[in-house]
Design a protein around this motif. Structure first.
Motif, PDB file in Angstrom:
ATOM      1  N   PHE A  50       0.828  -1.199   0.000  1.00  0.00           N
ATOM      2  CA  PHE A  50       0.000   0.000   0.000  1.00  0.00           C
ATOM      3  C   PHE A  50       0.869   1.259   0.000  1.00  0.00           C
ATOM      4  CE2 PHE A  50      -2.307   3.332   2.304  1.00  0.00           C
ATOM      5  CZ  PHE A  50      -3.401   3.453   1.470  1.00  0.00           C
ATOM      6  N   THR A  51       1.926   1.245   0.791  1.00  0.00           N
ATOM      7  CA  THR A  51       2.833   2.388   0.855  1.00  0.00           C
ATOM      8  C   THR A  51       3.497   2.629  -0.498  1.00  0.00           C
ATOM      9  OG1 THR A  51       3.238   1.963   3.188  1.00  0.00           O
ATOM     10  CG2 THR A  51       4.825   3.348   2.060  1.00  0.00           C
ATOM     11  N   ALA A  52       3.897   1.565  -1.182  1.00  0.00           N
ATOM     12  CA  ALA A  52       4.524   1.711  -2.498  1.00  0.00           C
ATOM     13  C   ALA A  52       3.548   2.272  -3.527  1.00  0.00           C
ATOM     14  CB  ALA A  52       5.071   0.366  -2.961  1.00  0.00           C
ATOM     15  N   ILE A  53       2.309   1.792  -3.505  1.00  0.00           N
ATOM     16  CA  ILE A  53       1.294   2.286  -4.443  1.00  0.00           C
ATOM     17  C   ILE A  53       0.983   3.754  -4.177  1.00  0.00           C
ATOM     18  CG2 ILE A  53      -1.130   2.062  -5.123  1.00  0.00           C
ATOM     19  CD1 ILE A  53      -0.794  -0.970  -4.668  1.00  0.00           C
ATOM     20  N   VAL A  54       0.825   4.111  -2.915  1.00  0.00           N
ATOM     21  CA  VAL A  54       0.521   5.501  -2.566  1.00  0.00           C
ATOM     22  C   VAL A  54       1.700   6.416  -2.898  1.00  0.00           C
ATOM     23  CG1 VAL A  54       0.042   7.042  -0.628  1.00  0.00           C
ATOM     24  CG2 VAL A  54      -1.213   4.914  -0.859  1.00  0.00           C
ATOM     25  N   LEU A  55       2.906   5.937  -2.676  1.00  0.00           N
ATOM     26  CA  LEU A  55       4.094   6.720  -3.031  1.00  0.00           C
ATOM     27  C   LEU A  55       4.162   6.958  -4.535  1.00  0.00           C
ATOM     28  CD1 LEU A  55       6.373   7.888  -1.327  1.00  0.00           C
ATOM     29  CD2 LEU A  55       7.744   5.936  -1.954  1.00  0.00           C
ATOM     30  N   LEU A  56       3.837   5.939  -5.330  1.00  0.00           N
ATOM     31  CA  LEU A  56       3.798   6.087  -6.780  1.00  0.00           C
ATOM     32  C   LEU A  56       2.723   7.085  -7.201  1.00  0.00           C
ATOM     33  CD1 LEU A  56       4.896   5.062  -9.523  1.00  0.00           C
ATOM     34  CD2 LEU A  56       3.048   3.378  -9.460  1.00  0.00           C
ATOM     35  N   LEU A  57       1.537   7.012  -6.585  1.00  0.00           N
ATOM     36  CA  LEU A  57       0.473   7.964  -6.892  1.00  0.00           C
ATOM     37  C   LEU A  57       0.876   9.391  -6.531  1.00  0.00           C
ATOM     38  CD1 LEU A  57      -2.764   6.084  -5.791  1.00  0.00           C
ATOM     39  CD2 LEU A  57      -2.120   6.763  -8.096  1.00  0.00           C
ATOM     40  N   ALA A  58       1.528   9.563  -5.388  1.00  0.00           N
ATOM     41  CA  ALA A  58       1.976  10.904  -4.983  1.00  0.00           C
ATOM     42  C   ALA A  58       3.010  11.442  -5.965  1.00  0.00           C
ATOM     43  CB  ALA A  58       2.548  10.862  -3.566  1.00  0.00           C
ATOM     44  N   PHE A  59       3.918  10.578  -6.418  1.00  0.00           N
ATOM     45  CA  PHE A  59       4.943  10.999  -7.368  1.00  0.00           C
ATOM     46  C   PHE A  59       4.334  11.403  -8.707  1.00  0.00           C
ATOM     47  CE2 PHE A  59       8.093   9.901 -10.665  1.00  0.00           C
ATOM     48  CZ  PHE A  59       9.078  10.815 -10.316  1.00  0.00           C
ATOM     49  N   ILE A  60       3.424  10.587  -9.224  1.00  0.00           N
ATOM     50  CA  ILE A  60       2.787  10.884 -10.510  1.00  0.00           C
ATOM     51  C   ILE A  60       1.955  12.161 -10.422  1.00  0.00           C
ATOM     52  CG2 ILE A  60       1.039  10.079 -12.153  1.00  0.00           C
ATOM     53  CD1 ILE A  60       2.089   7.232 -11.639  1.00  0.00           C
ATOM     54  N   SER A  61       1.201  12.310  -9.342  1.00  0.00           N
ATOM     55  CA  SER A  61       0.390  13.521  -9.211  1.00  0.00           C
ATOM     56  C   SER A  61       1.259  14.760  -9.021  1.00  0.00           C
ATOM     57  CB  SER A  61      -0.617  13.377  -8.082  1.00  0.00           C
ATOM     58  OG  SER A  61       0.048  13.189  -6.856  1.00  0.00           O
ATOM     59  N   ALA A  62       2.401  14.631  -8.357  1.00  0.00           N
ATOM     60  CA  ALA A  62       3.312  15.781  -8.220  1.00  0.00           C
ATOM     61  C   ALA A  62       3.878  16.177  -9.582  1.00  0.00           C
ATOM     62  CB  ALA A  62       4.434  15.447  -7.248  1.00  0.00           C
ATOM     63  N   ILE A  63       4.176  15.191 -10.418  1.00  0.00           N
ATOM     64  CA  ILE A  63       4.652  15.495 -11.776  1.00  0.00           C
ATOM     65  C   ILE A  63       3.559  16.203 -12.576  1.00  0.00           C
ATOM     66  CG2 ILE A  63       5.277  14.432 -13.984  1.00  0.00           C
ATOM     67  CD1 ILE A  63       6.908  12.411 -12.387  1.00  0.00           C
TER      68      ILE A  63
END
Length: 135
Positions: A50-63
């Protein structure tokens, strides 16, 4: 009437004095996903997947948030600073506030900061309207 919802546009009867409300999803969604991801990342830390998925979502949305800044050429530097301050405020609130108050209150403060950013700072200061009223 709720201006920000999951519905892209609400078609209302013009004869009764009501109008269409359209939300600019390309700007609105990355801000929302980033805010929710930061809150989830720091409140639900037990699951590594879950942490990895949320981290990926945060990274993509920040981009995507950074990409949206470059669309508005005339106010690019000011909007960059405002968006950076927003991200730092959200992050510091969710990281450091639970030390002093419960996590519920820090998430409530994040929701208030998010609402202020989306409903006032974006249209007034950044000159980037997220909600359009069409008659």
């Amino acid at each position: 009437m709720d201006l920000i919802g999951t519905v892209h546009s609400q078609f209302l009867d013009k004869a009764h004095g009501k109008m269409n409300i359209i939300v600019n999803q390309k700007v609105f969604q990355p801000i929302t996903i980033f805010t929710v991801s930061v809150v989830c990342l720091n409140t639900l830390k037990e699951s590594k997947i879950f942490t990895a998925i949320v981290l990926l979502l945060a990274f993509i949305s920040a981009i995507l948030m950074a990409k949206n800044i470059f669309k508005y050429r005339e106010r690019r530097k000011i909007n960059f600073v405002i968006e950076l301050v927003y991200v730092l405020i959200i992050y510091s609130t969710i990281i450091y506030m639970p030390t002093y108050v419960r996590i519920f209150y820090s998430v409530t403060i994040v929701v208030i900061e998010y609402s202020l950013y989306v409903l006032w700072i974006n249209p007034v200061i950044m000159n980037r309207k997220l909600v359009f009223k069409v008659e």
